[in-house]
Design an enzyme around this catalytic site. Structure first.
Site, mmCIF file in Angstrom:
data_model
loop_
_atom_site.group_PDB
_atom_site.id
_atom_site.type_symbol
_atom_site.label_atom_id
_atom_site.label_comp_id
_atom_site.label_asym_id
_atom_site.label_seq_id
_atom_site.Cartn_x
_atom_site.Cartn_y
_atom_site.Cartn_z
ATOM 1 N N GLU A 107 86.744 101.644 -1.166
ATOM 2 C CA GLU A 107 87.215 101.643 -2.558
ATOM 3 C C GLU A 107 88.282 102.708 -2.771
ATOM 4 O OE1 GLU A 107 87.650 100.412 -5.246
ATOM 5 O OE2 GLU A 107 85.919 99.517 -6.207
ATOM 6 N N ASP A 108 89.107 102.507 -3.780
ATOM 7 C CA ASP A 108 90.064 103.548 -4.159
ATOM 8 C C ASP A 108 89.351 104.666 -4.909
ATOM 9 O OD1 ASP A 108 89.564 101.936 -6.400
ATOM 10 O OD2 ASP A 108 91.655 101.790 -7.012
ATOM 11 N N ARG A 156 101.394 102.294 -7.898
ATOM 12 C CA ARG A 156 100.612 102.177 -6.659
ATOM 13 C C ARG A 156 101.392 102.658 -5.442
ATOM 14 N NH1 ARG A 156 96.087 99.050 -7.942
ATOM 15 N NH2 ARG A 156 96.395 97.324 -9.373
ATOM 16 N N ASP A 182 84.525 105.419 -10.307
ATOM 17 C CA ASP A 182 84.698 106.067 -11.604
ATOM 18 C C ASP A 182 83.339 106.055 -12.320
ATOM 19 O OD1 ASP A 182 85.955 107.148 -13.857
ATOM 20 O OD2 ASP A 182 86.601 105.212 -14.601
ATOM 21 N N PHE A 209 92.819 110.820 -15.543
ATOM 22 C CA PHE A 209 93.421 109.614 -14.994
ATOM 23 C C PHE A 209 94.449 109.959 -13.909
ATOM 24 C CE2 PHE A 209 95.982 105.790 -14.910
ATOM 25 C CZ PHE A 209 94.985 104.823 -14.889
HETATM 26 P P1 IMP Z 1 84.303 101.840 -12.049
HETATM 27 O O1 IMP Z 1 83.802 100.417 -12.003
HETATM 28 O O2 IMP Z 1 84.155 102.441 -13.415
HETATM 29 O O3 IMP Z 1 83.715 102.726 -10.975
HETATM 30 O O4 IMP Z 1 85.859 101.805 -11.905
HETATM 31 C C1 IMP Z 1 86.439 101.352 -10.789
HETATM 32 C C2 IMP Z 1 87.874 100.950 -10.986
HETATM 33 O O5 IMP Z 1 88.530 101.487 -12.150
HETATM 34 C C3 IMP Z 1 88.651 101.506 -9.828
HETATM 35 O O6 IMP Z 1 88.516 100.690 -8.686
HETATM 36 C C4 IMP Z 1 90.046 101.572 -10.380
HETATM 37 O O7 IMP Z 1 90.679 100.330 -10.198
HETATM 38 C C5 IMP Z 1 89.854 101.858 -11.845
HETATM 39 N N1 IMP Z 1 90.064 103.303 -12.131
HETATM 40 C C6 IMP Z 1 89.138 104.211 -12.477
HETATM 41 N N2 IMP Z 1 89.673 105.434 -12.676
HETATM 42 C C7 IMP Z 1 90.989 105.304 -12.427
HETATM 43 C C8 IMP Z 1 92.112 106.238 -12.446
HETATM 44 O O8 IMP Z 1 92.011 107.450 -12.721
HETATM 45 N N3 IMP Z 1 93.331 105.699 -12.132
HETATM 46 C C9 IMP Z 1 93.513 104.395 -11.807
HETATM 47 N N4 IMP Z 1 92.505 103.501 -11.773
HETATM 48 C C10 IMP Z 1 91.257 103.953 -12.081
HETATM 49 MG MG MG Z 2 89.501 99.317 -7.613
#
Ligand code: IMP
Ligand code: MG
Length: 179
Positions: free
Chosen positions: A102-103, A168, A106, A155
């Protein structure tokens, strides 16, 4: 401090490319040790993880395979949350050593919904490698096993992560300038 504007917002460098690359190599060395002889299957989560997955995969010295999935969220009108469905997971996951790439973790929502789908296919093991985690934002019971960097709840863009589709391609990781 190096700054960029993405859409309407200003960002400044938070992690430079050398710091990122060096950390990716360290994780690669650890994966070489942990997965030697196991032919693990890496599953990159598109779109955000494509750069981290590519960098991480090419620093490996062990036998390994990689595939990608795209997760689609359907936001409901109520607050019951989104359902994530995997598009393109064609590989047979059964009895494989799987590492989700994963990137960023969050809130953890995406993975909290995707992991059970993978587990349902009986992998031999299942771990998570995430370029970033935001511990302060975590709301679901998801823990990354291999983490590039723990970052504050701000962010970020670059190294595969976007702000409304843009940013990106930035080689460094940038953080939103507040205010
Ligand atoms: P989660 O489901 O809340 O864990 O969020 C996951 C997705 O939200 C990540 O895979 C990102 O695509 C996006 N995301 C969360 N925080 C950021 C950020 O700071 N910058 C860019 N994308 C984010
Ligand atoms: Mg993602």
């Amino acid at each position: 401090m190096k700054k960029v504007t993405v859409h309407d917002k200003e960002f400044e460098v938070y992690l430079d490319r050398d710091t990122i690359w060096s950390r990716v190599q360290t994780i690669g060395r650890q994966l070489d040790i942990d997965y030697k002889g196991l032919n693990p299957l890496f599953i990159g989560v598109l779109n955000g993880a494509f750069i981290f997955a590519a960098d991480l995969f090419r620093v490996l010295n062990i036998e390994a395979e990689i595939s990608f999935v795209k997760l689609t969220s359907y936001e409901g009108t109520s607050s019951t949350g989104a359902v994530v469905s995997a598009i393109g997971l064609k590989e047979d996951v059964k009895d494989r050593h799987v590492i989700i790439v994963e990137d960023i973790v969050d809130t953890g929502k995406t993975l909290s919904e995707f992991l059970p789908q993978v587990l349902a296919q009986s992998p031999a093991s299942l771990k998570i490698a995430s370029f970033l985690t935001k511990p302060e934002a975590l709301k679901h019971d998801v823990k990354a096993d291999y983490v590039g960097f723990e970052i504050p709840n701000k962010f970020v863009v670059g190294y595969g992560l976007d702000y409304n589709g843009q940013g990106r391609n930035l080689t460094d990781l940038y953080q939103l300038v507040e205010g």
